[in-house]
Design an enzyme around this catalytic site. Structure first.
Site, PDB file in Angstrom:
ATOM      1  N   SER A  71      21.372  16.889  39.221  1.00 34.19           N
ATOM      2  CA  SER A  71      20.863  15.563  38.877  1.00 34.19           C
ATOM      3  C   SER A  71      19.909  14.941  39.880  1.00 34.19           C
ATOM      4  O   SER A  71      19.349  13.874  39.616  1.00 34.19           O
ATOM      5  CB  SER A  71      22.033  14.597  38.623  1.00 34.19           C
ATOM      6  OG  SER A  71      22.692  14.930  37.431  1.00 34.19           O
TER       7      SER A  71
ATOM      8  N   LYS B 268      20.397   4.865  43.564  1.00 37.05           N
ATOM      9  CA  LYS B 268      20.916   5.202  42.236  1.00 37.05           C
ATOM     10  C   LYS B 268      22.093   4.308  41.886  1.00 37.05           C
ATOM     11  O   LYS B 268      22.941   4.018  42.744  1.00 37.05           O
ATOM     12  CB  LYS B 268      21.332   6.676  42.202  1.00 37.05           C
ATOM     13  CG  LYS B 268      21.795   7.166  40.835  1.00 37.05           C
ATOM     14  CD  LYS B 268      22.118   8.657  40.861  1.00 37.05           C
ATOM     15  CE  LYS B 268      22.572   9.153  39.485  1.00 37.05           C
ATOM     16  NZ  LYS B 268      22.862  10.609  39.476  1.00 37.05           N
TER      17      LYS B 268
ATOM     18  N   SER C  46      20.393  13.311  36.199  1.00 38.42           N
ATOM     19  CA  SER C  46      20.740  11.946  35.847  1.00 38.42           C
ATOM     20  C   SER C  46      20.146  10.894  36.773  1.00 38.42           C
ATOM     21  O   SER C  46      20.233   9.694  36.494  1.00 38.42           O
ATOM     22  CB  SER C  46      22.268  11.786  35.836  1.00 38.42           C
ATOM     23  OG  SER C  46      22.815  11.995  37.122  1.00 38.42           O
TER      24      SER C  46
END
Length: 431
Positions: free
Chosen positions: A118, A19, A94
């Site tokens: 997330s 990420k 996210s």
């Protein structure tokens, strides 16, 4: 981009995406935001170092939502991340890019971040497995977060076994560089403890977790419960009223995000840990010249946080923080009687991606809709995992069947039990 790890190890032959709030030395980081343009970390995050030492191959950074502050997947400065099952819909956020790369088979595993669901939300809507481990089990050293008391990094993969392997690698004490960690926690070989035997396992199905569930999600949950009982497990409905009342706590915590992310440039002072000095410097300078590039959500958190600060200092945030042990105890009391709590990860399937011309109010509303069942466990620190348990067509008339996620929650530091239960559910649902 391809970074090969050691020649041997538990992750040898596995490909991983990271990420884009996690540091990889010499690789630009954006955190989904124009604010971070031009920033390149000079050291690897601890989880990156551990992946490479375990033989993993990092194929690249995965898109994340703007400042990691969205449960939807349309806020990244690089553009929307479409759902792999219907490109007109959200992939969840996210950790949107991580989930999609896993779900489409582009990588075997991914690192996600979970500040309010997330990891679990995109895992749910995109149809993969994602784990937010017990608070502090996985070090966040070398990453950007929202607020230290509920920031997490964690594993995502297409199956429970790979999630267990990745957790086995990234979990554990970081020699004091992350103040939230317990140095005495022993990390077992999670992947070698998977039996999948659900006989006699007691599940508490949280009534309040289905309060807003769609008919399709309810039907999948009913099917899961039937299959669990047929396997020899015990499933009983339980009521945890505070689960549905965590909203005011979460709202007050937005002011804490402001204090951490904006006032202190992402890493509040006063903790005995490793500080990301170059990141602090970059963010301060960027905020002085291009704060206008922040998304409406962060601008709203900033105004709300400053309003709260001027109104009564930190009293409201302090009251919210003081409520967290009460919420934690509410779950722990039920977990004394059950091995795990279960509920839909998100009570409805993936929503349509919104148009680009949203008003600020519409923008903020679109971010928060999926979080009702996931955010509480960031507040309490319980380990929580989402795995796909079926597909249904959406209630809005869409033609594509979309993934439904089951969230499984256990006591703190019971990741071995949680993963074994999830492995059993996974086997059960694929028979």
């Amino acid at each position: 981009m391809e970074i090969k790890g050691e020649n041997s190890g538990i992750l040898a032959g596995k490909t991983i995406a990271v990420k884009d709030n996690v540091f990889i030395a010499g690789t630009p980081l954006t955190n989904g935001s124009k604010i971070w343009e031009g920033y390149t970390p000079e050291f690897d995050a601890t989880v990156v170092t551990r992946i490479l030492q375990a033989g993993g191959t990092i194929l690249g950074k995965s898109t994340c939502e703007n400042q990691c502050c969205s449960g939807n997947s349309f806020t990244s400065a690089s553009g929307s991340v479409p759902n792999p099952h219907d490109i007109t819909r959200s992939a969840g956020g996210s950790s949107s890019g991580s989930a999609v790369l896993v779900a489409t088979g582009e990588v075997d595993m991914a690192i996600g971040g979970d500040q309010g669901g997330s990891i679990r939300m995109p895992s749910c809507w995109s149809g993969c497995v994602g784990l937010k481990a017990t608070f502090g089990l996985v070090p966040v050293t070398g990453s950007l977060g929202c607020e230290p008391s509920f920031d997490h990094l964690g594993p995502m993969a297409s199956n429970v076994t790979d999630v267990a392997k990745l957790l086995e690698v990234i979990a554990g004490y970081d020699d004091g560089r992350d103040h939230r960690q317990n140095p005495h926690v022993v990390i077992p070989k999670y992947s070698q403890l998977l039996t999948g035997d659900l006989t006699g396992v007691k599940f508490g199905y949280v009534k309040e977790g289905s309060g807003r569930a769609s008919d399709g999600v309810k039907s999948v949950m009913s099917h899961v419960i039937t299959k669990l009982r047929e396997s020899g497990a015990v499933v009983e409905e339980v009521s945890i009223p505070l689960h549905a009342q965590r909203g005011p706590i979460s709202m007050a915590m937005l002011a804490a995000i402001y204090e951490s992310m904006i006032k202190n440039y992402g890493q509040p002072p006063g903790f005995n840990e490793m500080y990301n000095v170059s990141a602090l410097r970059h963010f301060k300078q960027a905020m002085q010249v291009r704060a206008h590039d922040m998304p409406p959500s962060i601008k709203a958190y900033t105004m709300f946080g400053e309003f709260i600060r001027r109104k009564d200092g930190s009293q409201i945030v302090a009251r919210a923080m003081n409520c967290r042990p009460t919420l934690r105890k509410a779950y722990n009391d039920v977990l004394e009687k059950y091995d795990a709590l279960i509920m839909p990860t998100i009570p409805f399937v993936a929503v349509k991606l919104p148009p680009l011309d949203l008003t600020p109010k519409e923008f903020i509303r679109a971010l928060q809709s999926p979080v009702v069942n996931v955010t509480p466990f960031n507040l309490t620190g319980h380990p929580a995992l989402s795995l796909n348990v079926g597909k249904v067509k959406p209630d809005d008339g869409g033609t594509n069947s979309l993934p439904v996620g089951l969230q499984v929650v256990c006591k703190h530091f019971e990741e071995a039990k949680l993963l074994d239960i999830a492995y059993g559910v996974e086997k059960l649902m694929t028979e």
